[in-house]
Write an enzyme that holds these catalytic residues in place. Structure first.
Site, short mmCIF file in Angstrom:
data_model
loop_
_atom_site.label_atom_id
_atom_site.label_comp_id
_atom_site.label_asym_id
_atom_site.label_seq_id
_atom_site.Cartn_x
_atom_site.Cartn_y
_atom_site.Cartn_z
N UNK A 283 0.85 -1.19 0.00
CA UNK A 283 0.00 0.00 0.00
C UNK A 283 0.89 1.25 0.00
N GLY A 284 0.34 2.35 -0.42
CA GLY A 284 1.10 3.59 -0.44
C GLY A 284 1.55 4.06 0.93
#
EC number: 1.11.1.9
Length: 190
Positions: free
Chosen positions: A40-41
């Site tokens: 995920u970012g």
């Protein structure tokens, strides 16, 4: 609808190394539960902040990470690959969690983990974003869809030392900013 436990202490999970994690052993400690993903970012930010919180309260806080692939397939590793992904890819740099990661699970839908069925029943929406929903309905891959569903990776649930769910935080709430609530629950000077 999934079975909902009567008490937080009736719940359990299986760690990445296959050991049963019995929540009854957490009596007297605050517990922070977060659905996590290694691709995920915000993986680097959230995983390093989870380590930091666990290190700040080593005996009075239990941090549990629940890897989940339901949001953009951002946890596409198998259980046995997750730690290497964290160590070498993201956050990388030899990262090792100081908290317990459990086996990959679903947090929404028909096959949601009993821990999330319980927590969503007690805390149906994040306190910092009560209207939080999945931003793109095309990304919903589970059924049934409920208003109380976790909206994305890195939603957090804080449980008090008596086993009462205290607060739910959205994916945008920085994990480290939960520290004042942890101190409040543990009666530590802020």
């Amino acid at each position: 609808m999934a079975f909902i436990a009567k008490s937080f202490y009736d719940l359990s999970a299986i760690s990445l190394d296959g050991e049963k994690v019995d929540f009854n052993t957490f009596r007297g400690r605050a517990v922070l539960i977060e659905n996590v993903a290694s691709l995920u970012g915000t993986t680097t930010r959230d995983f390093t902040q989870l380590n930091e919180l666990q290190c700040r309260f080593p005996r009075r806080l239990v941090v549990l990470g629940f890897p989940c692939h339901q949001f953009g397939h951002q946890e596409n590793c198998q259980n046995e690959e997750i730690l290497n992904s964290l160590k070498y890819v993201r956050p990388g740099g030899g990262y090792q969690p100081t908290f317990t990661l459990v086996q990959k699970c679903e947090v929404n839908g028909q096959n949601e983990h009993p821990v999330f069925a319980y927590l969503k029943d007690k805390l149906p929406y994040p306190h910092d974003d009560p209207f939080s929903l999945m931003t793109d309905p095309k990304l919903i891959i589970w059924s049934p869809v409920r208003r109380s569903d976790v909206a994305w990776n890195f939603e957090k649930f804080l449980i008090g030392p008596e086993g009462e769910p205290f607060r739910r935080y959205s994916r945008t709430f920085p994990t480290i900013n939960i520290e004042p609530d942890i101190k409040r629950l543990l009666n530590v000077a802020i």
